[in-house]
Write a protein that holds these residues in place. Structure first.
Motif, PDB file in Angstrom:
ATOM      1  N   HIS A 216      -5.403  -6.902  -9.013  1.00  4.52           N
ATOM      2  CA  HIS A 216      -4.414  -6.144  -8.243  1.00  4.52           C
ATOM      3  C   HIS A 216      -5.008  -5.633  -6.943  1.00  4.52           C
ATOM      4  O   HIS A 216      -4.662  -6.109  -5.867  1.00  4.52           O
ATOM      5  CB  HIS A 216      -3.888  -4.993  -9.106  1.00  4.52           C
ATOM      6  CG  HIS A 216      -2.726  -4.297  -8.494  1.00  4.52           C
ATOM      7  ND1 HIS A 216      -1.969  -3.365  -9.165  1.00  4.52           N
ATOM      8  CD2 HIS A 216      -2.168  -4.390  -7.268  1.00  4.52           C
ATOM      9  CE1 HIS A 216      -1.016  -2.919  -8.375  1.00  4.52           C
ATOM     10  NE2 HIS A 216      -1.126  -3.527  -7.205  1.00  4.52           N
TER      11      HIS A 216
ATOM     12  N   GLY B  50       0.809  -1.210   0.000  1.00  2.90           N
ATOM     13  CA  GLY B  50       0.000   0.000   0.000  1.00  2.90           C
ATOM     14  C   GLY B  50       0.839   1.256   0.000  1.00  2.90           C
ATOM     15  O   GLY B  50       2.043   1.248   0.280  1.00  2.90           O
TER      16      GLY B  50
ATOM     17  N   HIS C  86      -4.040  -3.316  -0.786  1.00  2.27           N
ATOM     18  CA  HIS C  86      -4.469  -4.665  -1.210  1.00  2.27           C
ATOM     19  C   HIS C  86      -5.488  -5.179  -0.201  1.00  2.27           C
ATOM     20  O   HIS C  86      -5.472  -6.349   0.164  1.00  2.27           O
ATOM     21  CB  HIS C  86      -3.260  -5.602  -1.259  1.00  2.27           C
ATOM     22  CG  HIS C  86      -2.220  -5.197  -2.232  1.00  2.27           C
ATOM     23  ND1 HIS C  86      -0.894  -5.593  -2.124  1.00  2.27           N
ATOM     24  CD2 HIS C  86      -2.269  -4.419  -3.327  1.00  2.27           C
ATOM     25  CE1 HIS C  86      -0.193  -5.077  -3.114  1.00  2.27           C
ATOM     26  NE2 HIS C  86      -1.010  -4.361  -3.860  1.00  2.27           N
TER      27      HIS C  86
ATOM     28  N   SER D 128       7.845   5.124  -3.757  1.00  4.71           N
ATOM     29  CA  SER D 128       6.928   3.996  -3.936  1.00  4.71           C
ATOM     30  C   SER D 128       6.967   3.464  -5.367  1.00  4.71           C
ATOM     31  O   SER D 128       7.096   4.228  -6.330  1.00  4.71           O
ATOM     32  CB  SER D 128       5.493   4.448  -3.633  1.00  4.71           C
ATOM     33  OG  SER D 128       4.550   3.501  -4.089  1.00  4.71           O
ATOM     34  N   SER D 129       6.796   2.154  -5.504  1.00  2.00           N
ATOM     35  CA  SER D 129       6.779   1.549  -6.837  1.00  2.00           C
ATOM     36  C   SER D 129       5.547   1.972  -7.626  1.00  2.00           C
ATOM     37  O   SER D 129       5.472   1.738  -8.827  1.00  2.00           O
ATOM     38  CB  SER D 129       6.829   0.025  -6.710  1.00  2.00           C
ATOM     39  OG  SER D 129       5.931  -0.419  -5.711  1.00  2.00           O
ATOM     40  N   ASP D 130       4.589   2.601  -6.962  1.00  2.00           N
ATOM     41  CA  ASP D 130       3.392   3.112  -7.643  1.00  2.00           C
ATOM     42  C   ASP D 130       3.489   4.600  -7.949  1.00  2.00           C
ATOM     43  O   ASP D 130       2.481   5.220  -8.341  1.00  2.00           O
ATOM     44  CB  ASP D 130       2.148   2.841  -6.792  1.00  2.00           C
ATOM     45  CG  ASP D 130       1.755   1.367  -6.801  1.00  2.00           C
ATOM     46  OD1 ASP D 130       1.567   0.794  -5.712  1.00  2.00           O
ATOM     47  OD2 ASP D 130       1.657   0.795  -7.908  1.00  2.00           O
TER      48      ASP D 130
ATOM     49  N   SER E  64       9.630   3.327  -1.093  1.00  2.00           N
ATOM     50  CA  SER E  64       9.241   1.968  -1.463  1.00  2.00           C
ATOM     51  C   SER E  64       9.778   0.929  -0.469  1.00  2.00           C
ATOM     52  O   SER E  64      10.935   1.006  -0.046  1.00  2.00           O
ATOM     53  CB  SER E  64       9.791   1.612  -2.849  1.00  2.00           C
ATOM     54  OG  SER E  64       9.361   0.308  -3.233  1.00  2.00           O
ATOM     55  N   GLY E  65       8.877   0.009  -0.061  1.00  2.00           N
ATOM     56  CA  GLY E  65       9.336  -1.144   0.703  1.00  2.00           C
ATOM     57  C   GLY E  65       9.795  -0.865   2.114  1.00  2.00           C
ATOM     58  O   GLY E  65      10.475  -1.696   2.720  1.00  2.00           O
TER      59      GLY E  65
ATOM     60  N   HIS F  68      -3.346   3.535  -2.465  1.00  2.00           N
ATOM     61  CA  HIS F  68      -3.420   2.164  -2.997  1.00  2.00           C
ATOM     62  C   HIS F  68      -3.287   1.190  -1.837  1.00  2.00           C
ATOM     63  O   HIS F  68      -2.446   1.375  -0.945  1.00  2.00           O
ATOM     64  CB  HIS F  68      -2.295   1.918  -3.999  1.00  2.00           C
ATOM     65  CG  HIS F  68      -2.156   0.486  -4.412  1.00  2.00           C
ATOM     66  ND1 HIS F  68      -3.229  -0.284  -4.813  1.00  2.00           N
ATOM     67  CD2 HIS F  68      -1.055  -0.327  -4.497  1.00  2.00           C
ATOM     68  CE1 HIS F  68      -2.800  -1.495  -5.123  1.00  2.00           C
ATOM     69  NE2 HIS F  68      -1.504  -1.564  -4.930  1.00  2.00           N
TER      70      HIS F  68
HETATM   71  O1  HMS Z   1       0.954  -3.171  -5.282  1.00  2.00           O
HETATM   72  C1  HMS Z   1       2.124  -2.845  -5.326  1.00  2.00           C
HETATM   73  C2  HMS Z   1       2.693  -2.252  -6.543  1.00  2.00           C
HETATM   74  O2  HMS Z   1       1.631  -1.960  -7.457  1.00  2.00           O
HETATM   75  C3  HMS Z   1       2.989  -2.934  -4.079  1.00  2.00           C
HETATM   76  O3  HMS Z   1       4.250  -3.134  -4.351  1.00  2.00           O
HETATM   77  C4  HMS Z   1       2.616  -1.726  -3.216  1.00  2.00           C
HETATM   78  O4  HMS Z   1       1.468  -2.166  -2.540  1.00  2.00           O
HETATM   79  C5  HMS Z   1       3.652  -1.290  -2.215  1.00  2.00           C
HETATM   80  O5  HMS Z   1       4.774  -0.855  -2.898  1.00  2.00           O
HETATM   81  P1  HMS Z   1       5.658   0.364  -2.330  1.00  2.00           P
HETATM   82  O6  HMS Z   1       6.190  -0.058  -0.972  1.00  2.00           O
HETATM   83  O7  HMS Z   1       4.768   1.574  -2.210  1.00  2.00           O
HETATM   84  O8  HMS Z   1       6.747   0.503  -3.373  1.00  2.00           O
END
Ligand code: HMS
Length: 235
Positions: free
Chosen positions: A173, A37, A110, A87-89, A54-55, A108
């Motif tokens: 997703h 998220g 899950h 973040s990867s998003d 990220s991460g 975002h």
């Molecule tokens: O869903 C994804 C990427 O779309 C996950 O990697 C995301 O929930 C968390 O990534 P980040 O830690 O924000 O890079």
């Protein structure tokens, strides 16, 4: 080091604190596990936004390690947190900010029930008044899009532009939500998981009763324009 006007610098500092704290809301509402998220917020009056690194586990998130980006999703060098990867998003959030000027925040997750609807590629039908209030109808499905370019952001914008819902379930997703602020987008993330769970359980127990469109319209109008207090940020 890049510097901005005193007003923008003050807005950046305030937003860093808000976005860092709002990540705790995702944990408090059981919307994320581990580092999944992300939350971002647009800097008022500037082509900039703040997003988490990220991460990084939620316990370690702080105003100082939030990352300042431009609307292309590029990290502003020399600013606090810029030594880490965003973040990867980030590209998805940036695409939304570039193409939906009213959006002040993107989230975002899950979250379990909303992501289960996304795994089926099935929109959540509007069968409870809480959905009519908050989302103005069904919660739509966005296309299957793999992270790495603008495809997720494009899917969010193509699905939500002109749509009442502030949440989209990206197929296979999970939910992305938007709002007038980061807090508004977090509220939508909390509410989409709540209604996803309720409607899932309702359908398990029997058939669903759709709410007539005229009633949905009335409920949405009341909730958006009457419910709560006059100073609410969505007014
Ligand atoms: O869903 C994804 C990427 O779309 C996950 O990697 C995301 O929930 C968390 O990534 P980040 O830690 O924000 O890079």
């Amino acid at each position: 080091m890049t510097t901005y006007s005193l007003d923008v610098e003050a807005s950046i500092a305030e937003l860093r604190a808000q976005v860092a704290e709002l990540h705790n809301e995702l944990v408090r509402n059981n919307l994320v596990v581990w580092t999944g998220g992300n939350v971002s917020g647009r800097v008022p009056g500037a082509d900039l936004f703040v997003i988490k690194p990220s991460g990084v586990v939620y316990d370690e998130l702080s105003p100082e390690n939030m990352i300042l980006c431009d609307l292309d999703g590029d990290v502003i060098p020399g600013t606090p947190g810029s030594e880490r990867s965003p973040s990867s998003d980030t590209a998805a959030h940036a695409y939304v900010y570039r193409n939906m000027p009213w959006v002040g925040g993107v989230v975002h997750t899950h979250s379990t029930y909303a992501t289960a609807w996304a795994a089926r590629g099935e929109e959540i039908p509007c069968v409870i008044t809480a959905m009519a209030d908050e989302f103005g109808g069904p919660i739509p499905i966005g296309p299957f899009a793999i992270i790495g370019d603008d495809s997720i952001g494009r899917g969010i914008v193509d699905t939500l532009s002109g749509h009442r819902s502030r949440a989209v379930l990206m197929q296979n997703h999970g939910p992305f939500t938007i709002g007038v602020s980061a807090r508004d987008a977090v509220k939508a993330a909390v509410m989409v998981e709540d209604v996803a769970r309720t409607v899932h359980l309702a359908r398990e127990a029997g058939s669903l009763i759709p709410i007539p469109q005229e009633a949905i319209d009335r409920l949405y109008d009341r909730y958006q324009n009457v419910y709560g207090q006059g100073e609410d940020e969505r007014r």
